[in-house]
Each structure stands twice: as structure tokens, then as C-alpha cells.
Design an enzyme around this catalytic site. Sequence first.
Site, short mmCIF file in Angstrom:
data_model
loop_
_atom_site.label_atom_id
_atom_site.label_comp_id
_atom_site.label_asym_id
_atom_site.label_seq_id
_atom_site.Cartn_x
_atom_site.Cartn_y
_atom_site.Cartn_z
N ASP A 122 0.83 -1.26 0.15
CA ASP A 122 0.02 -0.01 -0.04
C ASP A 122 0.98 1.18 0.07
O ASP A 122 1.05 1.92 1.07
CB ASP A 122 -0.92 -0.02 1.16
CG ASP A 122 -2.03 0.55 1.01
OD1 ASP A 122 -2.30 1.24 0.23
OD2 ASP A 122 -2.87 1.05 1.93
N TYR A 230 10.27 -1.02 -3.50
CA TYR A 230 10.26 -2.41 -3.83
C TYR A 230 9.92 -2.44 -5.27
O TYR A 230 8.93 -1.98 -5.90
CB TYR A 230 9.08 -3.08 -2.90
CG TYR A 230 9.64 -3.56 -1.55
CD1 TYR A 230 10.28 -4.69 -1.11
CD2 TYR A 230 9.09 -2.73 -0.62
CE1 TYR A 230 10.73 -5.22 -0.17
CE2 TYR A 230 9.54 -3.12 0.93
CZ TYR A 230 10.38 -4.12 0.99
OH TYR A 230 10.78 -4.55 2.11
N LYS A 320 -7.89 -9.22 -2.77
CA LYS A 320 -7.96 -7.96 -1.96
C LYS A 320 -8.47 -8.68 -0.70
O LYS A 320 -9.14 -9.49 -0.38
CB LYS A 320 -8.83 -7.09 -2.33
CG LYS A 320 -8.36 -6.19 -3.44
CD LYS A 320 -7.77 -4.93 -3.15
CE LYS A 320 -8.42 -3.77 -2.92
NZ LYS A 320 -7.49 -2.69 -2.87
N CYS A 414 -18.94 15.32 33.33
CA CYS A 414 -18.05 14.31 33.29
C CYS A 414 -18.75 12.99 33.70
O CYS A 414 -19.43 12.67 34.79
CB CYS A 414 -16.84 14.54 34.20
SG CYS A 414 -15.68 13.01 34.30
ZN ZN Z 1 -13.92 13.60 35.61
#
Ligand code: ZN
Length: 671
Positions: A122, A230, A320, A414
Site C-alpha cells: 500500500d 520495492y 484483496k 463528566c
Molecule cells: Zn471527570
Amino acid sequence: MVASPDKKLIAEHERLKTEIHEHNRRYYVDDNPSVSDAEYDRLFDRLLDIEKQYPELITADSPSQRVGAQPSKKFEPVTHSVPMLSLQKVTTREQFEEFNRRVAEGLERSDDIEYVTEPKLDGLAVELVYRNGILELGSTRGDGTTGENITPNLRTIGSIPLRLSEKTARSYPLLEVRGEVIMRLSDFRRINERLTAEDKQPLANPRNGAAGSLRQLNPQITASRPLLFYAYGISEWHLSGLSSQKDVFALLKSEGFRVNDLVGYPRGVEAVAKTFDKLIKLRPSLDYEIDGMVIKVSDFADQEALGQISRAPRWAVAWKFAAELAETILKDVEFSVGRTGQVTPVAKLEPVRVAGVTVSNASMHNEDELTALDARIGDTVVIRRAGDVIPEVVEVVREKRPKGARMIRFPKNCPSCNSELVRPEGESAWRCLNLACPEQVEGRLFHFASKGGFDIEGLGDKLARQLISQGLVKDPADLFYLKKDDLLPLDLMADKRAANLIAAIDRSRSVELPRVIYALGIFGVGEAAARLLAEQYGSVEKLQEASTDDLVSIPGIGPVIAKTVHEFFAHDDTHRMLRKMRAGGVLFPEYRSARSEGIFSGKTFVITGTLSRPRSHFKNLIEQHGGKVTGSVSKSTDYLLCGEDPGSKLDKANKLGVAVLTENTFTEMIA
Ligand SMILES: [Zn+2]
């Protein structure tokens, strides 16, 4: 008027070119260098000396032409003399069997065809044109008919020969070699770590890294990037007198090209399928990215008999790997808190196979991405998994949205500690700023103990969570106070495992400074930056005293990192934690890098003349004492180490007032 070079000098120049080409080949193609860097530099300097004096000796195949020519304004178009065709593609064994059946019919043979197989790299396909053995033109594939002239850039790649052997030049006055330029995964990661440390945009993936590096108008940038070529074929095989792809590989190898070492010659469908399965298993261990296997009919007469359909040959196919995209159901979205407080939406998926791996979580990156996707719980989503990248949700299949699919809201607080989240201006991430937030502490603890850090074997993310939830560890320094008896009540913690963990913690007390710095988890400081800091300061104390200006003067440390590092070490919490680690028995050994400590610290040497031992011996000694060795004398040279029969370097050193050391003086200095 300058005299023209005499015969002796011309012969020496020719000899140097050959010798340097040979060393390049051993280094870049065989991975097996046979001379020291200093010896190589000496040859190269001599070559440059001669060419500076007699520019008429500079030829397109001189190794001096690798260093990168002047930048150009644009790339000129190149028309390929033989179009670079694309390949037919298959993705299943049935489809390959169908391909094989057509080949057998076309050749009026049983289906026992001899194939040649190789991994499909790739990278970026290029063509190199050698005329009379000299690399004359290098171009990209482009649209297959017309590419771009990137000759100066390709010349900088060490694994591309600038000239071929005389024999080959005679047999093939025109030879067009095709292959793929790639960037190794390890190089890709290293470059990105550096770019990040310099506050620059990282490369998206190795293929973009290779393509972007090659398509630089300034070849000197290309020269600074580690690229590999290559070779996989030649375009004019019908003129070449070779009879099969096997012969082509043999020729390319003998001319110093890198040929993939996974090339195989299976016969028949069964053997090809086995080779393919083997490649799938090997894939994760390769240091480069591949996306399948190329299968060609090996024999050239057979290739010619089969011919081509529109833009693709009938005698070759790309098998593939299984699709890297898959559809599945979005069951939920969780919000995870990273060790830096960043909150990331994580898609919880109906497990699905993608590119050979079962995926049940995928990243949705950040709030903006989440909004753009407009995904609902219950939606059918498309996920992608490429290389070693974390799987991600790429789109929602709107037509399949069920009635009543639930909206997703980014949290205001949070999910771990309920603190209010903030989104700093100009950033895409919401953050929890509470340093004691349990999920952040877990993340930091896991990072602290990871392989690049204190390397505490057995301390994975599950154990990190338990240690924190049980109140045994509040910050990483607490690890150094754990006793075996503290661990035994934890889930799945047998006597032996607890003892092993305590022993691993004990071993980690003496880890080297670069690991300590990395383990602290300073934002933006990866392993490479940690090493730079350790080499510069040698101890935590000295690093703590460094100002932002000091830090930014280190090559490889950008202004943002410098500021973050300074602020981190100025913080009371950091002082407290380092004190606690020390009291817990962490040794913080002084770091002496081979490069930065010793009596020659910061000194630059040049070596010339004949010494009692090989130059590599002296080079090692100089480096062990903190100095470095370069190839040519300049104003920045500190010492010339001078043996018998010195050349022009001694004159130059005398002229510039560089200190000259005999071998005896040198030996006394290091004694
Ligand atoms: Zn936190």
C-alpha cells in the site's frame, strides 16, 4: 584557469562511485552494512571534494546526486511508453476460482497454472527508466498513461540504484523498472511522534506519508524521509529475452533492487489460496501495510497469449483482503474519559467482522463528528477499520433508521466524576479538568505502567480500575507502597500473581529517565520527546529547573510542548508526586546517554589518516565519551584525530585553527 582532472583522479572518482554504490546497496537493500558510518562519510567526502574541484565529473549516477536537488516549481508530465495498467480485483475464493478458470480456458490447459504471488503493498506506484544503465527518469503512475516527473525525489531513495551493471546496461539499453515506494510502519510512527512533538500536522497514514514525501517540490524534504522502493516488474519484458516473472525477479535482485521476500510460486488454486491465508496471518507482523495479494501468471508466453481487456491484463489479479468496511447496528454510545481528561464518544456496536477482526467498539471522535454523523441509537452504521488504526464510525445508513431511534446528547458533565466539562477555545474536545477524576486516574495509571513507561508487567487496564476503585491507589506513586497482602482480596488475584506484580513493581524502581518522563504522561510528550528531554538534562531535578526558553531551544521540542513541560514541572502536584515516588523507593538514576555525557560532550571530531585500529573503533570511543564524528573539517569541528599519512583534511584543519590530536594524545585524554 583550472586544470582538467588527470587520469588517476578520474579513476579514483570512478572507484569511489562504485564503492559507495556498493555500500548503499548493503545498507539500504540488504540491511547489512559492511563499513562504519565514519568510513562511509570519508568516501563520500572524498567524492564531493573531487566533484567540487572538477564539476565536469558529476554524472547523473553519482551518489552525490542523492542528497536532493534544488526545489522545482511544478512536476512535468511524463507519458509512460507502456501504460501502467490497473489490476482486476477479487475478494473471495470463488471469485479467484473464476479468474483461474478463465485463465485455463484462455490457455487451453488444465487449471494447474503456475502463478507468482506477492503482497500488494500500500504505497505509491512508480516507474524508473534506465538508459544505458543510468537512471534517467522516474515518474509516478498517475492515471496509468501519464504520470509526473519526480526524478530528483526518487534519486534520494537509497534503495533505488542510480546505475545498473555494465552487463545489464549492454543487454538492456532501455529498461523500465516498476515498483512501489512505501514508508515502513515503524518509520511512520517515529516521524509522527516527531511531528507531534514539533507541533506539526502528523501524517495521516503510511501511504499518504510515502506519497506526500515523494510529491514534494523540494527534494531535500524527500531526502529527509525514510522511504523504501520495492521493485516488482519491468515494462518491456517482450524485448528482454526473459521468459518468466521469476527471471525478472532474479534480474532485479542481481541489479541491487529490493524484491519482496514474500514472493511465492504456487501452482493451482489450492496452493494460491493457502498462500493467501498465510499472508493474512502474517499481515499483523509486517512492518508495512498491505491490502491484498497480487497473483500473476508467471510465464511470459502465457501472459502474451492471454492479453488484456480494456485497462487490465487478463493474466493478473489482485486478491484483496476482506472489506475494511462493514455495516452493523449502533446499540449505544458511551463517553469515555482519557488520561488527559478528553471525553470521547465510543460507539457500542452489534459485534461484526471487519477485515478479519471482530469489532464491537468504534470511535466517534468528538462532539463535532457526532453532530455531523447525526447517528441515533438503533441506527445501522458503516464502520471502517484500516491497518492498526482504531475502528471508526464513518456514516449512518439513513434508509435503515428504525422508528423512534433515540437521539444522542453529548454530556455536560463528566461521566466519571460529574464535574462540569469545558471545551477550550479552538479545540474540538470537551475536557474534564478534575485531576482526581477516577477514569483519568485509571488512564494515567495504565499509561504509567505501560511498556514505554515503568513497564510493570501484569498491570493492565482492568487491574488499574480495581486498584483505584478499591482505594488502594490514588495516584501512580501509590504503586510503590503496595504490599502483597493488599492485592490478595482483589478479583482473580491468586498468591502467585500478586507476588509477580510486586516483583515487577520492584524491578521498575530503577527504570531509566526517558521512561520516567514518558510515564508521567505530560500532554504531547511521547517516547521520542521524553528521550530528547532525558538526553538534554540527565536528571529529573535538572529538567524541573528548565525554563520554557531552555526547553524550546532543544531541537525537536516545539513551543507548545516546551510550555506544557515547564508548567507540568512547576505544578505543586508534580512536586508532591515525585517526592512520594522517591520516598517509595524509586531511584531516578542519572541518565547518561552515549551522546550527551563525557569529556567530549558536545565536541565534534573528524578522523583522518591511518590509525592503529579501524576508524569505527575510534568513532565508538568518541561517542562513548559524548562526542560525535563528522566527515569533513569545518569551522564547527573541535578536533581532528590524525593518523599517519593524513590527507587534505590536516591542511584544512591547520588553516581553520582546529586542534589536531595524535592517537597518543587522544588515548591519554580518555584514559
Ligand atoms: Zn471527570
